[in-house]
Design a protein around this motif. Structure first.
Motif, PDB file in Angstrom:
ATOM      1  N   UNK A  22       0.611  -1.449   0.047  1.00 59.17           N
ATOM      2  CA  UNK A  22       0.321   0.005   0.211  1.00 59.17           C
ATOM      3  C   UNK A  22       0.748   0.903  -0.104  1.00 59.17           C
ATOM      4  N   UNK A  23       0.642   2.567  -1.196  1.00 64.12           N
ATOM      5  CA  UNK A  23       1.398   3.512  -1.108  1.00 64.12           C
ATOM      6  C   UNK A  23       0.299   4.745  -0.338  1.00 64.12           C
ATOM      7  N   UNK A  30      -4.834   6.477   1.268  1.00 59.61           N
ATOM      8  CA  UNK A  30      -4.187   6.054   0.581  1.00 59.61           C
ATOM      9  C   UNK A  30      -4.233   6.217  -0.704  1.00 59.61           C
ATOM     10  N   UNK A  31      -3.369   6.278  -1.334  1.00 54.40           N
ATOM     11  CA  UNK A  31      -2.992   6.383  -2.837  1.00 54.40           C
ATOM     12  C   UNK A  31      -3.090   5.012  -4.115  1.00 54.40           C
ATOM     13  N   UNK A  32      -1.989   3.519  -3.965  1.00 51.64           N
ATOM     14  CA  UNK A  32      -2.790   2.629  -4.510  1.00 51.64           C
ATOM     15  C   UNK A  32      -2.085   1.773  -3.898  1.00 51.64           C
ATOM     16  N   UNK A  33      -2.226   0.185  -3.909  1.00 54.37           N
ATOM     17  CA  UNK A  33      -2.251  -0.288  -3.430  1.00 54.37           C
ATOM     18  C   UNK A  33      -2.003  -1.961  -4.385  1.00 54.37           C
TER      19      UNK A  33
END
Length: 131
Positions: A22-23, A30-33
């Motif tokens: 996770x970013x 949360x930006x992306x996973x």
């Protein structure tokens, strides 16, 4: 996931694993996973989940310290050198330059390259310990 997946056709597979990434930004949003899957020839006694994660992180350490520097700082991806052994030779020379700079204690490769470029041959030789 202990043990190789059933019906796995890769030789020597001992176990498979999954890594969830996770970013987040600095506020924690949360930006992306993403989920990454892998296989290894190391059995569960030799490489438990903690060790597999450590090895995976070690891979990214190499990626950040070498490949990223070659790609971004030295412009390897934009190189027009394509014939015969020249790309391999240039990659070897880039690795040599990175290694010499690191041996000289330089952690910022871009800054080290600038020092070499502006300082001339004598400065460069002093920097890597040649008198």
């Amino acid at each position: 996931m202990p043990g190789a997946p059933k019906g796995c056709s890769f030789p020597f597979v001992e176990q498979s694993f999954r890594i969830d990434r996770e970013r987040c930004n600095l506020t924690g949003a949360l930006l992306s996973s993403e989920t990454a899957y892998g296989i290894t020839s190391q059995n569960g006694k030799k490489a438990n989940a903690e060790k597999l994660l450590s090895q995976n992180r070690g891979h990214w350490s190499i990626e950040n310290q070498s490949h990223y520097v070659r790609d971004v700082t030295m412009g390897e991806d934009q190189s027009r050198i394509r014939k015969q052994k020249a790309p391999q030779i240039m990659a070897t020379l880039r690795n040599l330059v990175i290694a010499l700079l690191r041996l000289a204690g330089i952690t910022n490769i871009a800054q080290g390259l600038r020092q070499f470029a502006f300082g001339g041959k004598r400065s460069a030789m002093r920097m890597i310990g040649i008198r």
